[in-house]
Design an enzyme around this catalytic site. Sequence first.
Site, PDB file in Angstrom:
ATOM      1  CB  CYS A 174      -2.758   0.083  -3.928  1.00 30.08           C
ATOM      2  SG  CYS A 174      -1.254   0.442  -3.004  1.00 30.08           S
ATOM      3  CG  HIS A 175      -1.727   4.926  -3.120  1.00 27.38           C
ATOM      4  ND1 HIS A 175      -0.869   3.880  -2.885  1.00 27.38           N
ATOM      5  CD2 HIS A 175      -1.450   5.856  -2.173  1.00 27.38           C
ATOM      6  CE1 HIS A 175      -0.096   4.167  -1.853  1.00 27.38           C
ATOM      7  NE2 HIS A 175      -0.429   5.363  -1.395  1.00 27.38           N
TER       8      HIS A 175
END
Length: 182
Positions: A106-107
Amino acid sequence: MKVAFLMAPEGVEQVELTSPWQAVEAAGGTPHLVSTKPGRIQAFHHLDKADTFPVDKTVGEVGVADYDALVLPGGVANPDALRMDDKAVAFVRDFFSAGKPVAAICHAPWSLVEADVLRGRTLTSWPSLRTDIQNAGGSWVDEQVKVCTGGPNTLITSRKPDDLKAFCEAFTEEFRKAAGGS
């Protein structure tokens, strides 16, 4: 197989911590929660507070030699805070220098951008990180999971919580290979 899970004191997406943690345990490994501060970390379900988890060691108490691999869970605030901690950034960079596998979802690749380890690497992430990854010299792809062996270590990345099953399968396989297992 001893695996470090690096996260900030708050902001990690809980499912991106718990699913990979369980995958490491199911593969016979030992996960350790490493953070920038002692105590407990606060996980989130998107923007809402979720559970807390105990910190095993702070990033100042451990080194890359203590672990076989690194997992970087996401959450928007988590990697953003890690980017501001010099010891956390060095810890991430050291896994690449040591040739040890790293998995990020994800991030979490924001931590990889800050560690300056993406030149020539191909990876995926949450779509909003594409420009950051490209500006850091990496190639971004929109795939459920990407295993990149074109560097000093193996880098396993995924886009989002919906990719967790494939992400966990891919990184546990790569971690096993790196640890000398079959």
